[in-house]
Design an enzyme around this catalytic site. Structure first.
Site, mmCIF file in Angstrom:
data_model
loop_
_atom_site.group_PDB
_atom_site.id
_atom_site.type_symbol
_atom_site.label_atom_id
_atom_site.label_comp_id
_atom_site.label_asym_id
_atom_site.label_seq_id
_atom_site.Cartn_x
_atom_site.Cartn_y
_atom_site.Cartn_z
ATOM 1 N N GLU A 49 7.203 21.452 -16.851
ATOM 2 C CA GLU A 49 6.953 20.667 -18.056
ATOM 3 C C GLU A 49 6.604 21.650 -19.170
ATOM 4 O OE1 GLU A 49 5.435 16.402 -16.169
ATOM 5 O OE2 GLU A 49 4.043 17.576 -17.386
ATOM 6 N N ASP A 60 -4.572 15.019 -25.792
ATOM 7 C CA ASP A 60 -4.915 16.213 -25.030
ATOM 8 C C ASP A 60 -6.358 16.624 -25.213
ATOM 9 O OD1 ASP A 60 -2.527 17.224 -23.606
ATOM 10 O OD2 ASP A 60 -1.647 17.072 -25.604
#
Lengths: 268, 402
Positions: A49, A60
């Site tokens: 990824e 995040d």
């Protein structure tokens, strides 16, 4: 079939779990990304990824935010990320690559252009964190037309209706977020992961990778028992971060962590 | 322009034409659905609305007056200017209309913890205020840069019992505070209610905040008719995220003869790039859960906004404004720091009202507009906040250290 599909099929045939590491493209510097990717494959990774840096990574935690900020100091944009993938493909035609990031850079590039360029560069799938199935609009068609898989998140609070909606549009694999929170957050509740995985399994045969909270070989092993693959991001970025003074040393540091996780997963 | 009698946005998925929507990670989908259900339920619930009205009267001080600024109008020599006095609300700005409403909603939903983002600190103060009153735990996220330049508001929030968390990521301003509040919410979704301060964010926030702020326009529409026996010729309001502007505009949208002007901050000048004018100088993109006009670079990275007024310092704007721009219903214009400061001083000296720097942007444009109109015409300006919080900023411009 797609590279992602083939990869999961092979892993299944060999009774193995997918090791899916995440790094942010351009972190700690643009020249490190492709070598890091090759090293991650050599250390036993099955899918990569690759994070597309974004100025406002809302989902995040601090670790991946900092990775994004470091990449942005080098002004790394979506086009740069695609050329990194292209460069990686010069030596690796096997390992699937999933771009992970936020929608806005893709909006600016244009859906059609993005889908075409991503496919040309050798990208296999796309995971857009802030684009739930409801908002995919025209992008779905363009990605399908370019044989790109669309990976979606599922969360502990996803209802049956939502799982159904996600499953109906997703391809490649599903990414189950093991906890309510941002990337890199603390504690794992294995019982709840187990329960949710059973619910998801009852609704689809698609492979499921689990991430958020996987830190080391032990956590990877416990998660790996319940899933088809484990995603590891923040813990890897922390390794990269601890090597900022001598960036090249990030390569063996990342490799070491991934190898130990690989060993852990293979002993399940 | 076509008549907007049928104007009915957002649609059931939260879209204003191509704008708005629900661009969030999966973990927030369920809480947003829950919030949307509560919003649909309580905004048509007579008991809830009665309690809200009572609070707006006794606690906020509504209705806020509509004031005919005769002296200033005379000085300009054009249209008559009327000021909607949101600066007289409790806590000194329109922000409290929304926080009272959302906090009431939070209580109905059984949430015990409130979080908010703030730029200049006005929304943070308004949130800390209602949280104190309802006995709810309150955490306010504020960019570290803003914490430094708005010390007084930080202290006010602390006095009110809120914890203020300085945000060190990104540009350390409002947009980063919003990111951080979202991260908190995603982690604590079960007991936490996120009070967003403007008409941005994922659905249903743009509609929810608009509906709580629309009390401004409903009152003003009645008041101006009582005073002048007709509707105003033009409405003017400043636009950062856009909540005071939508609050004023919304009840007038179907009134074709009422022109509307949303005033963005041109900062040091649009051409310098140091501004906060996404509608005038940006382009559509996706940020903070919705599609709207943004200040962004060619890679889709969000740019830093600049304005002398911290409350307009945001690189995005509410999605309904984006749609009203495309529909041509509202004219989006901009004024510079310099023009806003001039209006600030003029209103202070001519009417004895010290306006917030945000509202001074609206005033500056209203003065230009009024000058082109006849004395029998009227311009209604939303005076969205008072200027007490801006004393340090204005003094600094004048070379005075308070």
């Amino acid at each position: 079939m797609s590279r992602l599909h083939d990869t999961f099929q092979q892993l299944k045939d060999n009774h193995k779990k997918a090791l899916i590491p995440y790094i942010t493209a351009g972190d700690p510097s643009p020249f490190m990304t492709v070598p890091l990717m090759h090293e991650m494959v050599a250390a036993g990774s099955d899918i990569i990824e690759l994070g597309v840096p974004f100025s406002d990574p809302m989902a995040d935690g601090p670790t991946i935010q900092r990775a994004s900020e470091r990449a942005l100091q080098h002004a790394i944009g979506l086009r740069d990320v695609l050329s990194m993938v292209e460069q990686f493909r010069e030596q690796n035609s096997q390992t699937p690559i999933v771009l992970m990031g936020y929608l806005n850079p893709i909006e600016v590039m244009g859906y059609e252009t993005f889908a075409r360029l991503a496919a040309e560069s050798g990208v296999d799938g796309v995971l857009i964190v802030d684009m739930p199935p409801e908002e995919t609009g025209a992008l779905t068609g363009y990605l399908k037309a370019n044989q790109l898989d669309m990976i979606f998140l599922l969360a502990p609070n996803s209802t049956s209706e939502r799982i159904e909606k996600v499953v109906s549009i997703a391809s490649g694999y599903l990414y189950y977020v093991s906890l309510k929170g941002v990337t890199g957050a603390g504690h794992l509740d294995l019982d709840s992961v187990d329960q949710k995985m059973q619910q998801i399994r009852s609704m689809t045969d698609m492979p499921v990778g689990v991430g958020f909270g996987v830190k080391n070989s032990e956590t990877a092993q416990s998660i790996g028992r319940l899933a088809d693959g484990v995603v590891i991001g923040s813990a890897l970025i922390e390794r990269i971060e601890s090597c900022l003074d001598t960036p090249e040393s990030a390569i063996p540091a990342v490799s070491e962590l991934l190898k130990s996780i690989r060993t852990g997963l293979d002993s399940i | 322009m076509t008549s907007l009698n049928q104007y009915n946005y957002p649609d059931q998925h939260g879209h204003f034409g191509p704008y708005g929507g629900l661009f969030v990670a999966e973990t927030l989908m369920q809480p947003l659905e829950e919030l949307n259900r509560a919003y649909q339920k309580y905004l048509s619930d007579a008991e809830f609305l009665a309690e809200l009205d009572a609070d707006l009267q006794a606690y906020v001080g509504r209705p806020s007056p509509l004031y005919h600024a005769r002296h200033w109008s005379q000085l300009i020599g054009g249209a008559q200017i009327y000021l909607k006095r949101e600066d007289l609300n409790h806590t000194g700005a329109h922000k409290v209309n929304n926080t009272v409403g959302q906090a009431l909603l939070a209580s109905r939903m059984g949430k015990t913890r409130i979080i908010a983002e703030t730029g200049a600190g006005q929304h943070g103060v308004a949130t800390a205020t209602v949280a104190a009153r309802l006995g709810l735990e309150c955490v306010v996220y504020m960019g570290a840069v803003d914490v430094e330049r708005q010390k007084q508001n930080v202290y006010r929030m602390k006095l009110l019992g809120a914890s203020v968390v300085p945000v060190e990521s990104g540009s350390k301003t409002l947009k980063d505070a919003l990111n951080e509040a979202m991260r908190d919410w995603v982690t604590n979704v079960d007991d936490t209610f996120y009070i967003i301060g403007t008409v941005a964010g994922p659905h249903p926030y743009p509609a929810l905040v608009r509906d709580f702020q629309a009390v401004i326009g409903r009152e003003a529409r009645q008041q101006i008719q009582d005073l002048t026996q007709r509707l105003p010729d033009a409405l003017v309001a400043c636009v950062g995220g856009g909540s005071n502007a939508i609050g004023l505009f919304y009840p007038f949208i179907a009134d074709d003869d009422v022109a509307m002007y949303g005033v963005e901050a041109a900062g040091e000048g649009i051409e310098t790039g140091r501004h906060s004018a996404p509608l005038c100088a940006g382009r559509p993109g996706v940020l903070h859960g919705n599609r709207t006009y943004l200040m962004e670079d060619d890679n889709g990275q969000i740019q830093e906004a600049h304005s002398i007024s911290a409350g307009l310092d945001y690189p995005g704007v509410g999605p309904e404004h984006a749609w009203l721009k495309d529909l041509g219903r509202v004219n989006y214009v901009n004024v510079t720091n310099q023009e806003a400061l001039q209006a600030f001083h003029t209103l202070t000296r001519k009417e004895g009202i010290i306006p917030a720097l945000e509202s001074s942007h609206a005033l500056a444009y209203a003065a230009k507009l009024a000058a082109t109109m006849r004395p029998d015409q009227s311009v209604l300006v939303n005076l969205s906040g008072r200027g007490d919080k801006d004393m340090h900023t204005v003094a600094k411009v004048d070379g005075i250290n308070l």
